[in-house]
Enzyme design. Structure first.
Site, PDB file in Angstrom:
ATOM      1  N   ILE A  36       2.134 -29.360  67.376  1.00 53.69           N
ATOM      2  CA  ILE A  36       2.739 -30.030  68.516  1.00 53.69           C
ATOM      3  C   ILE A  36       4.232 -30.277  68.320  1.00 53.69           C
ATOM      4  O   ILE A  36       4.967 -30.525  69.288  1.00 53.69           O
ATOM      5  CB  ILE A  36       2.010 -31.371  68.789  1.00 53.69           C
ATOM      6  N   LEU A  96       0.049 -36.253  62.257  1.00 58.49           N
ATOM      7  CA  LEU A  96      -1.058 -35.932  61.368  1.00 58.49           C
ATOM      8  C   LEU A  96      -2.380 -36.217  62.079  1.00 58.49           C
ATOM      9  O   LEU A  96      -2.395 -36.806  63.162  1.00 58.49           O
ATOM     10  CB  LEU A  96      -0.953 -36.789  60.103  1.00 58.49           C
ATOM     11  N   LYS A 119       0.009 -40.398  69.564  1.00 55.72           N
ATOM     12  CA  LYS A 119      -1.177 -41.201  69.874  1.00 55.72           C
ATOM     13  C   LYS A 119      -2.396 -40.559  69.206  1.00 55.72           C
ATOM     14  O   LYS A 119      -2.407 -39.351  68.939  1.00 55.72           O
ATOM     15  CB  LYS A 119      -1.336 -41.324  71.389  1.00 55.72           C
TER      16      LYS A 119
END
Length: 384
Positions: A36, A96, A119
């Site tokens: 991401i 992570l 999140k």
């Protein structure tokens, strides 16, 4: 239509052209070479004078080096501690697995680093509260630390326009709200998203977006979860699909369904509209709908449809609305949240619309997620 519509379709998260960097730009290190990161930080940072991606750390040094060279990042580290010990790094981006969020956020705080945290903020509300407590220490170094849970979509002007319409009475007195956020089985059921030990479960992923969107739009906290059904379990205690209903103040009933295990054929049969993530707020005078509310840069649509029996006067806020809100050059949600993060660190005034997610808000969002698990009869993540 958003600016540069054809490039937006071909590359929806394409950042604007790179800009020169400010002398006091925040030097961000990527704690983990995550998939991401290019969308959430690397791309948006190129178009922000206030942010420089300065390093990337991975447990495997060769992986970190390859990632750094691929994305033009000047430094790489073997192990996360090495990055936290580097005085050249001002802030870290943590993406992570969920189960490691609290551990490495706390370590970053104690190392004096600001944290942009994907999140959910932690495995459960207790861990999230521990992060908040760590930033409130009397130690001057920690007291100045900025930690932001990256609900990037809440920084986008489309979400703010939608909430402003509700606040202005565009749907009248709100009585219900709903979120639909369902995707096909993209990653496979062996993905870390479905590993309990790593804080997995769809309610820890898409469910956090549902809870946050409802709380954001209703300006309130859920009083209770009235029902929660894990309609699909990937394995014991790990939900692949979750449906929940919640009571909010003033008699507002809210619901959501989130899934990442539905068969592809169900999306083919439902058509484009049936596939879109949807947020709806209903009142006694009309209904507000915002499609693609999680990534509104992807051709969203904001509508307000008055109740057919409602008589609309010239002074009535209720009116038919059909619009898109792309803000500054069609920038992505991640651009807006990264800009706000850097502005808070630098002490700069954030350009309109001003918005910030305090850690207290994040703790409450995680509590909402925990409440759903408790009502569903599933273990809260992080429990022994």
């Amino acid at each position: 239509m958003p600016p540069n519509i054809f490039s937006r379709i071909l590359w929806p998260d394409a950042p604007p052209a790179p800009v020169p960097k400010a002398a006091d730009a925040v030097r961000v290190g990527l704690l983990g070479a995550s998939r991401i990161s290019p969308r959430a930080v690397i791309g948006p940072a190129k178009a922000l004078a206030s942010v420089i991606v300065h390093g990337v750390a991975a447990r495997d040094g060769k992986k970190a080096e390859a990632f750094a060279k691929k994305h033009g990042i000047p430094k790489w580290y073997t192990g996360y501690e090495a990055m936290l010990n580097d005085p050249e790094i001002d802030a870290v981006y943590i993406a992570l697995p969920n189960g490691h969020h609290a551990e490495w956020t706390l370590k970053a705080i104690h190392a004096g680093k600001h944290v942009l945290l994907e999140k959910p903020s932690a495995s459960n509300a207790t861990e999230s509260a521990a992060i908040l407590a760590a930033t409130q220490t009397q130690d001057a170094k920690n007291a100045r630390i900025v930690v932001l849970e990256n609900f990037h979509n809440l920084f986008h002007p489309a979400l703010h326009r939608a909430r402003d319409l509700v606040r202005a009475g565009a749907v009248g007195n709100v009585h219900s709200a709903s979120v639909r956020l369902c995707f096909p089985n993209i990653f496979g059921k062996d993905d870390i998203r479905f590993d309990y030990a790593l804080g997995g479960g769809i309610n820890m992923d898409l469910g956090t977006y549902a809870c946050s969107a409802l709380r954001f739009m209703l300006d309130a906290e859920p009083l209770r979860v009235t029902s929660a059904t894990p309609t699909t379990l990937v394995r014991p205690d790990v939900d692949g699909e979750m449906a929940a209903t919640l009571d909010f103040p003033d008699g507002v009933a809210a619901s959501y369904v989130v899934s990442m295990v539905r068969p592809w054929i169900s999306f083919v049969c439902s058509g484009l509209e049936g596939m879109k993530p949807m947020l709806e707020i209903k009142g006694d005078k009309g209904t507000l709908s915002l499609s693609v509310f999680v990534l509104p840069q992807l051709l969203h649509k904001l509508t307000v449809v008055p109740t057919t029996t409602t008589t609309i006067t010239a002074d009535d806020a209720t009116q038919h609305v059909a619009e898109t809100v792309y803000g500054e050059g069609g920038n992505t949600t991640y651009w807006y949240s990264l800009r706000a993060f850097a502005a808070r660190i630098r002490g700069a005034e954030e350009p309109e619309p001003q918005y910030w997610i305090p850690l207290e808000w994040s703790v409450k969002n995680q509590r909402c997620v925990d409440m759903v698990y408790e009502k569903a009869g599933l273990r809260v993540r992080g429990e022994a």
